[in-house]
Design an enzyme around this catalytic site. Structure first.
Site, PDB file in Angstrom:
ATOM      1  N   ILE A   1      54.644   8.217  13.847  1.00 51.39           N
ATOM      2  CA  ILE A   1      53.190   8.417  13.894  1.00 51.39           C
ATOM      3  C   ILE A   1      52.683   8.346  12.456  1.00 51.39           C
ATOM      4  CG2 ILE A   1      51.332  10.108  14.397  1.00 51.39           C
ATOM      5  CD1 ILE A   1      52.624   9.109  16.993  1.00 51.39           C
ATOM      6  N   HIS A   2      51.872   7.344  12.151  1.00 51.32           N
ATOM      7  CA  HIS A   2      51.371   7.268  10.773  1.00 51.32           C
ATOM      8  C   HIS A   2      49.983   6.660  10.648  1.00 51.32           C
ATOM      9  CE1 HIS A   2      52.747   3.125  11.252  1.00 51.32           C
ATOM     10  NE2 HIS A   2      51.933   2.815  10.261  1.00 51.32           N
ATOM     11  N   ARG A   3      49.443   6.153  11.751  1.00 51.45           N
ATOM     12  CA  ARG A   3      48.205   5.388  11.619  1.00 51.45           C
ATOM     13  C   ARG A   3      47.038   6.273  11.225  1.00 51.45           C
ATOM     14  NH1 ARG A   3      49.771   0.427  13.497  1.00 51.45           N
ATOM     15  NH2 ARG A   3      48.326  -0.400  11.981  1.00 51.45           N
TER      16      ARG A   3
ATOM     17  N   ARG B   1      52.227   9.780   4.451  1.00 49.63           N
ATOM     18  CA  ARG B   1      50.907  10.341   4.780  1.00 49.63           C
ATOM     19  C   ARG B   1      51.009  11.407   5.872  1.00 49.63           C
ATOM     20  NH1 ARG B   1      46.936   5.913   5.779  1.00 49.63           N
ATOM     21  NH2 ARG B   1      48.373   5.432   7.437  1.00 49.63           N
TER      22      ARG B   1
ATOM     23  N   ASP C   1      52.682   4.891  17.126  1.00 47.27           N
ATOM     24  CA  ASP C   1      51.366   4.280  16.961  1.00 47.27           C
ATOM     25  C   ASP C   1      51.485   3.036  16.073  1.00 47.27           C
ATOM     26  OD1 ASP C   1      51.728   5.443  14.480  1.00 47.27           O
ATOM     27  OD2 ASP C   1      50.002   6.797  14.619  1.00 47.27           O
TER      28      ASP C   1
END
Ligand code: UD1
Length: 351
Positions: free
Chosen positions: A199-201, A232, A271
């Site tokens: 998950i990084h978007r 992030r 994602d």
């Protein structure tokens, strides 16, 4: 020998470059320019080593920043390179800010552009990558499409000239890379008894509510969740003190560990764009925590499901999943690198 320049900068660019780099080296004076968008060793060096890509010829060290800062720096620094080297063609890969910056800068100094992974659309302009894709395609000369849907998308936008279905360069690499089980063994993971998640978007990490809801859902699943963590997302977990009791957080992994973790997982929850396709090729069912996808084929064939919100339903969706019977070769036959370089060679010889 004619000179061509490849512009790369972020993880998904490197995988596509790997499929064509050596072939380009054989045909052209091929110069690799790394923008420096990704700079952590685990986000960049590991890919060059594992994918057997030679060291970039030039590194522009742009680093992180806002989209405008990053794209702006890439524009200014690539323009200098293009003016000095005067390549016959600039090749950009996918939808990153590095691809956008390289393409705009080439267009401004009248150098033709080849876009590898052209025509891909999620039709969601809130995604920074979608904006990048649309702009790059409309200023490119050679459009090299990974899927038939991508070629059709270009047609709808009136782009027909020099648009080719080549298959997906990432699929070439998927077939080539030896899946390495050592990490799975080291982590004592049992096949189909863990989930793999990335998950990084921006859409997910910049909204506190969304990120919270995602982590609550992952924490409540029936098996542990292995998550290689993007810098992030890591920062947000610390800042929001998110609970990670059911998660096994690990540093970003290279491609062979990533493919191994995907292959043996019960389900993939992501994602990412590329991971949706790798899930398909691995024949592991996938949930994509987004409202839209640029890989609609995977959804139409039943291997991928979009979860726009209501993340609390994740376990129910997983439990009711039925493995589709069909698994067609929708992204070419693993020879797209060859096709791409041949199209580039022919175009250069005629122009
Ligand atoms: C980029 C791509 C995205 C791709 C992803 C893969 C764009 C618009 N998006 O997103 O399509 O899925 O790469 O990873 O280009 N950071 C570090 N170290 C690094 C790189 C990033 O700490 O080596 C941190 C920085 O705080 C940075 C943030 O991660 O601000 C985001 O990085 P950035 O390059 O802006 O985009 P990605 O989210 O990685």
């Amino acid at each position: 020998m004619k000179t061509v320049i490849s512009i790369v900068g972020a993880r998904p660019n490197f995988v596509k470059l790997a499929a064509v780099s050596q072939l380009l080296d054989q045909q052209f004076n091929h110069i690799i320019v790394h923008t420096g968008q990704h700079y952590d060793a685990k986000m960049t060096d590991i890919f060059f080593e594992e994918l057997d890509i030679r060291k970039p010829d030039i590194n522009l060290s742009v680093g992180s920043g806002t989209h405008a800062q990053m794209t702006g720096k890439i524009l200014i620094r690539t323009e200098k390179v293009f003016k000095k080297i005067k390549p016959r063609l600039v090749i950009v890969y996918g939808d990153t800010n590095s691809a956008l910056g390289g393409a705009i800068s080439a267009a401004k100094v009248n150098i033709p552009i080849a876009h590898i992974e052209a025509g891909v659309r999620s039709y969601d302009r809130l995604m920074p990558e979608e904006v990048n894709r649309v702009i790059i395609d409309h200023i490119s000369t050679l459009l090299l499409c990974p899927s038939k849907i991508a070629a059709k998308n270009l047609k709808k936008e009136g782009i027909m000239k020099n648009a080719h279905f080549t298959g997906d360069a990432m699929y070439d690499m998927f077939l080539k890379i030896k899946v390495d089980n050592s990490l799975i063994d080291k982590m004592k993971l049992h096949p189909k008894q863990y989930y793999f998640s990335t998950i990084h978007r921006q859409e997910n990490t910049s909204s506190i509510e969304r990120l919270n809801a995602i982590f609550i859902a992952l924490n409540n699943l029936d098996c542990p969740v292995v998550m290689p963590i993007h810098p992030r997302t890591e920062k947000m977990i610390m800042k929001l003190k998110l609970k990670v009791k059911n998660l096994i957080l690990i540093k970003p992994v290279g491609i062979s560990d990533s493919l191994a973790l995907q292959k043996f997982s019960k389900f993939i929850i992501t994602d990412s764009g590329g991971v949706q396709k790798e899930a398909y090729w691995s024949k592991t069912p996938c949930l994509t925590f987004r409202a839209t996808t640029e890989w609609p084929e995977t959804v139409e064939l039943g291997w991928n499901k979009l979860v726009e919100e209501n993340f609390s339903k994740t376990q129910t969706i997983i439990n009711s999943n039925q493995q589709p019977l069909e698994h067609p070769q929708i992204y070419g036959n693993g020879q797209s690198g060859r096709k791409i370089v041949e199209i580039i060679r022919r175009w250069i010889s005629k122009n």
